[in-house]
Design a protein around this motif. Sequence first.
Motif, PDB file in Angstrom:
ATOM      1  N   SER A   1      -0.030   9.776   6.917  1.00  0.00           N
ATOM      2  CA  SER A   1      -0.775   9.114   6.231  1.00  0.00           C
ATOM      3  C   SER A   1      -2.395   8.828   6.727  1.00  0.00           C
ATOM      4  CB  SER A   1      -0.368   7.477   6.154  1.00  0.00           C
ATOM      5  OG  SER A   1      -0.163   7.051   7.053  1.00  0.00           O
ATOM      6  N   ASP A   2      -3.134   8.512   5.760  1.00  0.00           N
ATOM      7  CA  ASP A   2      -4.665   8.263   6.046  1.00  0.00           C
ATOM      8  C   ASP A   2      -4.491   6.853   6.836  1.00  0.00           C
ATOM      9  OD1 ASP A   2      -4.118   7.026   3.600  1.00  0.00           O
ATOM     10  OD2 ASP A   2      -6.113   7.193   3.300  1.00  0.00           O
ATOM     11  N   ARG A   3      -3.751   5.972   6.497  1.00  0.00           N
ATOM     12  CA  ARG A   3      -3.631   4.712   7.364  1.00  0.00           C
ATOM     13  C   ARG A   3      -3.227   4.835   8.726  1.00  0.00           C
ATOM     14  NH1 ARG A   3      -0.336  -0.365   5.723  1.00  0.00           N
ATOM     15  NH2 ARG A   3      -1.014  -1.748   7.416  1.00  0.00           N
ATOM     16  N   TYR A   4      -2.273   5.748   9.003  1.00  0.00           N
ATOM     17  CA  TYR A   4      -1.946   6.093  10.347  1.00  0.00           C
ATOM     18  C   TYR A   4      -3.013   6.753  11.040  1.00  0.00           C
ATOM     19  CZ  TYR A   4       1.229   7.793  13.982  1.00  0.00           C
ATOM     20  OH  TYR A   4       1.488   8.201  15.417  1.00  0.00           O
TER      21      TYR A   4
ATOM     22  N   LYS B   1      -2.691   4.228  20.830  1.00  0.00           N
ATOM     23  CA  LYS B   1      -1.502   3.972  20.151  1.00  0.00           C
ATOM     24  C   LYS B   1      -0.343   4.819  20.903  1.00  0.00           C
ATOM     25  CE  LYS B   1      -1.883   2.161  16.305  1.00  0.00           C
ATOM     26  NZ  LYS B   1      -1.417   0.815  16.158  1.00  0.00           N
TER      27      LYS B   1
ATOM     28  N   GLN C   1     -11.204  11.566   8.003  1.00  0.00           N
ATOM     29  CA  GLN C   1      -9.678  10.917   8.312  1.00  0.00           C
ATOM     30  C   GLN C   1      -8.721  11.342   7.206  1.00  0.00           C
ATOM     31  OE1 GLN C   1     -10.660   6.943   8.462  1.00  0.00           O
ATOM     32  NE2 GLN C   1     -10.902   7.054  10.497  1.00  0.00           N
ATOM     33  N   GLU C   2      -8.905  11.284   5.900  1.00  0.00           N
ATOM     34  CA  GLU C   2      -8.285  11.582   4.775  1.00  0.00           C
ATOM     35  C   GLU C   2      -7.992  13.209   4.991  1.00  0.00           C
ATOM     36  OE1 GLU C   2     -11.156  10.205   4.574  1.00  0.00           O
ATOM     37  OE2 GLU C   2     -10.302   7.821   4.126  1.00  0.00           O
TER      38      GLU C   2
ATOM     39  N   THR D   1      -8.945   3.968  15.939  1.00  0.00           N
ATOM     40  CA  THR D   1      -9.558   2.870  16.162  1.00  0.00           C
ATOM     41  C   THR D   1      -8.843   2.164  17.361  1.00  0.00           C
ATOM     42  OG1 THR D   1      -8.165   1.558  14.676  1.00  0.00           O
ATOM     43  CG2 THR D   1     -10.491   2.320  13.870  1.00  0.00           C
TER      44      THR D   1
ATOM     45  N   ARG E   1      -6.330   6.568  10.662  1.00  0.00           N
ATOM     46  CA  ARG E   1      -7.186   5.254  10.816  1.00  0.00           C
ATOM     47  C   ARG E   1      -7.086   4.461  12.061  1.00  0.00           C
ATOM     48  NH1 ARG E   1      -7.513   5.098   5.241  1.00  0.00           N
ATOM     49  NH2 ARG E   1      -6.016   2.968   5.394  1.00  0.00           N
ATOM     50  N   ASN E   2      -5.575   4.141  12.226  1.00  0.00           N
ATOM     51  CA  ASN E   2      -5.087   3.679  13.406  1.00  0.00           C
ATOM     52  C   ASN E   2      -5.269   4.376  14.687  1.00  0.00           C
ATOM     53  OD1 ASN E   2      -4.514   1.333  11.968  1.00  0.00           O
ATOM     54  ND2 ASN E   2      -2.443   1.835  11.485  1.00  0.00           N
TER      55      ASN E   2
ATOM     56  N   ALA F   1      -5.560  13.715   7.602  1.00  0.00           N
ATOM     57  CA  ALA F   1      -4.305  13.333   7.175  1.00  0.00           C
ATOM     58  C   ALA F   1      -3.433  14.140   6.220  1.00  0.00           C
ATOM     59  CB  ALA F   1      -4.424  11.841   6.504  1.00  0.00           C
TER      60      ALA F   1
END
Length: 107
Positions: free
Chosen positions: A60-63, A72, A50-51, A69, A65-66, A54
């Motif tokens: 972003s790696d948070r985006y 979206k 993921q990183e 999971t 991850r979303n 990204a």
Amino acid sequence: MIDVLALSHKQGLINATVEHISVKKIKDKVRALLDHKKFAEELKKLGKTQEEFAEENDISDRYVRNLETTDKNISISMAYSISQVFGVMIEDMIVLVDEDEDDEANS
């Protein structure tokens, strides 16, 4: 210099996808979401974390991850960019959700 042919090809693909989605369910209210299962599958095929994904795609790696999971609601340009990285058609990355059924499930 802008590649006009590539730009018009991109716009044609986006228009074709929008037409495909809108024709599929004319009467019902439908949302087109990025399919998180397909995203995870394609990310795994790429062999990227993921990183890494990204960083390479300036998000972003948070985006990421979303995206991996949960389905979206993302912009058509982001969906197109992701499909190009994975080398798949944009419609392969989209899942259609009936808003009425989705609202009932969340009640």
